[in-house]
Design a protein around this motif. Structure first.
Motif, PDB file in Angstrom:
ATOM      1  N   GLY A  72       0.850  -1.067   0.149  1.00 55.40           N
ATOM      2  CA  GLY A  72       0.052   0.234  -0.097  1.00 55.40           C
ATOM      3  C   GLY A  72       0.857   0.982  -0.071  1.00 55.40           C
ATOM      4  N   LEU A  73       0.752   2.103  -0.825  1.00 51.97           N
ATOM      5  CA  LEU A  73       1.257   3.262  -1.175  1.00 51.97           C
ATOM      6  C   LEU A  73       0.555   4.310  -1.691  1.00 51.97           C
ATOM      7  N   LYS A  74       1.120   5.571  -1.876  1.00 47.10           N
ATOM      8  CA  LYS A  74       0.248   6.608  -2.463  1.00 47.10           C
ATOM      9  C   LYS A  74       0.964   7.447  -3.415  1.00 47.10           C
ATOM     10  N   ALA A  75       0.205   8.087  -4.502  1.00 44.35           N
ATOM     11  CA  ALA A  75       0.794   9.023  -5.433  1.00 44.35           C
ATOM     12  C   ALA A  75       0.096  10.356  -5.057  1.00 44.35           C
ATOM     13  N   TYR A  76       0.739  11.453  -5.105  1.00 46.72           N
ATOM     14  CA  TYR A  76       0.134  12.917  -4.542  1.00 46.72           C
ATOM     15  C   TYR A  76       0.492  13.967  -5.631  1.00 46.72           C
ATOM     16  N   ARG A  77      -0.516  14.723  -5.709  1.00 43.15           N
ATOM     17  CA  ARG A  77      -0.272  15.635  -6.872  1.00 43.15           C
ATOM     18  C   ARG A  77       0.232  17.048  -6.289  1.00 43.15           C
ATOM     19  N   THR A  78       1.377  17.622  -6.800  1.00 45.08           N
ATOM     20  CA  THR A  78       1.876  18.983  -6.299  1.00 45.08           C
ATOM     21  C   THR A  78       1.204  20.082  -6.757  1.00 45.08           C
ATOM     22  N   GLU A  79       1.303  21.286  -6.265  1.00 46.65           N
ATOM     23  CA  GLU A  79       0.591  22.319  -6.811  1.00 46.65           C
ATOM     24  C   GLU A  79       1.029  22.635  -8.117  1.00 46.65           C
ATOM     25  N   ASP A  80       2.119  22.202  -8.581  1.00 44.84           N
ATOM     26  CA  ASP A  80       2.498  22.509 -10.035  1.00 44.84           C
ATOM     27  C   ASP A  80       2.030  21.156 -10.957  1.00 44.84           C
ATOM     28  N   ASP A  81       1.326  20.288 -10.513  1.00 43.01           N
ATOM     29  CA  ASP A  81       0.504  19.304 -11.236  1.00 43.01           C
ATOM     30  C   ASP A  81       1.538  18.253 -11.904  1.00 43.01           C
ATOM     31  N   GLU A  82       2.471  18.213 -10.469  1.00 44.24           N
ATOM     32  CA  GLU A  82       3.430  16.957 -10.857  1.00 44.24           C
ATOM     33  C   GLU A  82       2.873  15.989  -9.722  1.00 44.24           C
ATOM     34  N   ILE A  83       3.448  14.572 -10.296  1.00 42.40           N
ATOM     35  CA  ILE A  83       2.913  13.508  -9.365  1.00 42.40           C
ATOM     36  C   ILE A  83       4.068  12.737  -8.655  1.00 42.40           C
ATOM     37  N   LEU A  84       3.971  12.961  -7.460  1.00 44.24           N
ATOM     38  CA  LEU A  84       5.168  12.353  -6.576  1.00 44.24           C
ATOM     39  C   LEU A  84       4.703  10.907  -5.972  1.00 44.24           C
ATOM     40  N   ILE A 137      -2.367   3.466  -3.964  1.00 40.74           N
ATOM     41  CA  ILE A 137      -1.715   2.322  -4.868  1.00 40.74           C
ATOM     42  C   ILE A 137      -1.667   1.033  -4.340  1.00 40.74           C
ATOM     43  N   ARG A 138      -2.413  -0.022  -5.044  1.00 42.44           N
ATOM     44  CA  ARG A 138      -2.449  -1.310  -4.320  1.00 42.44           C
ATOM     45  C   ARG A 138      -1.960  -2.513  -5.162  1.00 42.44           C
ATOM     46  N   PRO A 139      -0.587  -2.826  -5.128  1.00 43.89           N
ATOM     47  CA  PRO A 139       0.045  -3.725  -5.622  1.00 43.89           C
ATOM     48  C   PRO A 139      -0.397  -5.179  -4.806  1.00 43.89           C
ATOM     49  N   PHE A 140      -0.525  -6.446  -5.480  1.00 41.41           N
ATOM     50  CA  PHE A 140      -0.677  -7.489  -4.689  1.00 41.41           C
ATOM     51  C   PHE A 140      -0.233  -8.820  -5.687  1.00 41.41           C
ATOM     52  N   ILE A 141      -0.290 -10.002  -4.730  1.00 42.82           N
ATOM     53  CA  ILE A 141      -0.026 -11.276  -5.523  1.00 42.82           C
ATOM     54  C   ILE A 141      -0.694 -12.299  -5.121  1.00 42.82           C
ATOM     55  N   VAL A 150      -1.279 -28.816  -0.665  1.00 43.57           N
ATOM     56  CA  VAL A 150      -0.735 -28.010   0.357  1.00 43.57           C
ATOM     57  C   VAL A 150       0.713 -27.652   0.436  1.00 43.57           C
ATOM     58  N   ALA A 151       1.072 -26.776  -0.606  1.00 38.04           N
ATOM     59  CA  ALA A 151       2.269 -26.486  -0.889  1.00 38.04           C
ATOM     60  C   ALA A 151       2.265 -25.131  -1.843  1.00 38.04           C
ATOM     61  N   PRO A 152       3.395 -24.739  -1.993  1.00 35.62           N
ATOM     62  CA  PRO A 152       3.524 -23.173  -2.755  1.00 35.62           C
ATOM     63  C   PRO A 152       3.102 -23.780  -4.144  1.00 35.62           C
ATOM     64  N   ALA A 153       2.207 -22.571  -4.520  1.00 33.45           N
ATOM     65  CA  ALA A 153       1.637 -22.655  -6.138  1.00 33.45           C
ATOM     66  C   ALA A 153       2.779 -22.736  -6.930  1.00 33.45           C
ATOM     67  N   HIS A 154       2.470 -23.106  -8.351  1.00 33.83           N
ATOM     68  CA  HIS A 154       3.329 -22.949  -9.462  1.00 33.83           C
ATOM     69  C   HIS A 154       3.010 -21.961 -10.304  1.00 33.83           C
ATOM     70  N   SER A 155       1.934 -21.220 -10.106  1.00 29.64           N
ATOM     71  CA  SER A 155       1.539 -20.147 -10.873  1.00 29.64           C
ATOM     72  C   SER A 155       1.016 -18.892  -9.841  1.00 29.64           C
ATOM     73  N   TYR A 156       1.151 -17.751 -10.450  1.00 29.99           N
ATOM     74  CA  TYR A 156       0.768 -16.620  -9.836  1.00 29.99           C
ATOM     75  C   TYR A 156       0.177 -15.442 -10.678  1.00 29.99           C
ATOM     76  N   LYS A 157      -0.558 -14.501 -10.158  1.00 31.21           N
ATOM     77  CA  LYS A 157      -0.812 -13.129 -10.887  1.00 31.21           C
ATOM     78  C   LYS A 157      -0.124 -11.993  -9.811  1.00 31.21           C
ATOM     79  N   PHE A 158       0.372 -11.300 -10.429  1.00 30.60           N
ATOM     80  CA  PHE A 158       0.486  -9.880  -9.836  1.00 30.60           C
ATOM     81  C   PHE A 158      -0.382  -9.042 -10.446  1.00 30.60           C
ATOM     82  N   LEU A 159      -0.893  -8.011  -9.411  1.00 30.62           N
ATOM     83  CA  LEU A 159      -1.762  -6.847 -10.051  1.00 30.62           C
ATOM     84  C   LEU A 159      -1.410  -5.540  -9.297  1.00 30.62           C
TER      85      LEU A 159
END
Ligand SMILES: *Cc1c(COP(=O)(O)O)cnc(C)c1O
Length: 364
Positions: A72-84, A137-141, A150-159
């Motif tokens: 979890g993180l965030k993007a912020y808009r500055t007064e000059d319309d830049e994205i940080l 911003i929500r990245p997840f797998i 019952v064991a680690p999967a062999h395929s994943y999705k990252f979104l």
């Protein structure tokens, strides 16, 4: 394997919500990022697509054994319309630490950060500009293999999905009441408390309901073994100011390593404050209150940045902190961190990065 980002744009763009109706995690932008993992291919097929449902087999392992991580993180808009972005490299590092704990294959941190920046750039109109708002911003797998072994999967999705969010404090920063939980446990050393993984949060809901039933807004978590040492508050790290000294629980193996926590420690040290990372017991906090030495308590995390605590309820005893007012240190930290995040204040620490600057530098 294909690592070049492909983009399919949405045909119809959504109407953007009013800034005062945003709330948290209710609205999602026009596009999302997806990539897949197979054992023999690694992470492959990175793409930006229109925001849409994903179809999964009912036997997908995520549904059964909870193999998943998120950030979890965030993007912020500055007064000059830049994205940080604020220290996004730290989120990528932490995601890989969570991956390691959950037996999920590592991501290429720099590469994924580039994909994330491409997505934010495409969605930059979605970064709101009123006071206190941002693009969450929500990245997840998730484990997608169709199998009940019952064991680690062999395929994943990252979104990566994006949600414009409202101000955490529409009426200005204000303290909350906290219930000290002495029955349920959030995390135990050797467990998954240091990873951002779904199950930790569903396991905390019953304690949260108990806190609400006691008229308090969040839970203060104690250590699992002795029910004595303070760990976190809600989904935030926690700080105490006692007799001029700032104390936060040391990372014990069951505490989530917050990026806000890390930043606050660095900032306080830079300002010349004494900051101590050590074990701190709930008895010590109540004893400090009795001696009149408990000056401030506050939680820290990406969502609220700083959340001052005005009241602590532990068993039959309730204490009022700083007259239920936001303390000077909490206020100063809040103003400085949010100032850096939104570009209103200079960033002497090099914590923020401009969306697109990285790519422009490389000449594309
Ligand atoms: C995410 C989280 C935090 C805060 O981390 P930040 O990086 O500061 O947002 C603290 N505790 C828990 C349990 C968390 O999930």
């Amino acid at each position: 394997m294909e690592k070049k980002l492909q983009t399919v744009r949405a045909n119809n763009l959504k109407q953007k919500p009013e800034p005062d109706k945003l709330g948290f995690g209710k609205y999602f932008t026009d596009h999302m990022f997806v990539m897949d993992y197979e054992v023999d291919k690694g992470w492959y097929n990175p793409r930006i697509t229109p925001y849409q449902p994903i179809t999964l087999d009912p036997a997908s392992m995520i549904f059964h054994y909870g193999q998943s991580v998120f950030e979890g993180l965030k993007a912020y808009r500055t007064e000059d319309d830049e994205i940080l972005l604020f220290r996004p490299d730290k989120n990528m590092e932490r995601m890989n630490r969570s991956n390691d704990r959950l037996s999920i294959p590592a991501i290429d941190e720099e590469q994924v950060l580039d994909y994330l920046i491409e997505l934010i750039d495409l969605e930059r109109d979605w970064v709101p500009n009123s006071e206190g708002t941002s693009l969450y911003i929500r990245p997840f797998i998730i484990a997608t293999e169709r199998n009940l072994r019952v064991a680690p999967a062999h395929s994943y999705k990252f979104l990566i999905i994006l949600s414009p969010v409202g101000s955490y404090y529409p009426e200005g920063i204000h303290p909350v009441g906290i219930y000290v939980e002495d029955e349920f446990t959030r995390a135990v050393r050797g467990g998954t408390g240091t990873a951002k993984t779904g199950g930790n949060y569903s396991a905390s809901y019953n304690a949260q309901e108990k806190a609400s039933g006691n008229g308090q807004s969040q839970v203060l978590w104690l250590d699992a073994l002795e029910k004595k040492y303070i760990e976190e508050v809600g989904s935030m790290n926690v700080f105490f100011k006692i007799n001029g000294e700032v104390i936060t629980p040391a990372l014990s193996g069951s505490i989530l390593e917050g990026i806000t926590r890390m930043s606050i420690i660095e900032m306080l040290k830079d300002w010349g404050h004494t900051v101590v990372e050590r074990k701190i017991s709930i008895d010590e906090v109540f004893a400090a209150y009795d001696k009149g030495e408990l000056e401030e308590v506050f939680g820290t995390g990406t969502a609220a940045v700083i959340s001052p605590v005005g009241e602590l309820q532990w068993k039959e005893k309730t204490i009022i902190i700083n007259n239920r007012e936001t303390g000077d240190l909490a206020k100063k930290l809040y103003n400085n961190i949010t100032g850096i995040q939104t570009g209103k204040l200079a960033d002497p620490y090099g914590w923020t990065i401009k969306v697109k600057e990285k790519v422009t530098k490389q000449g594309n």
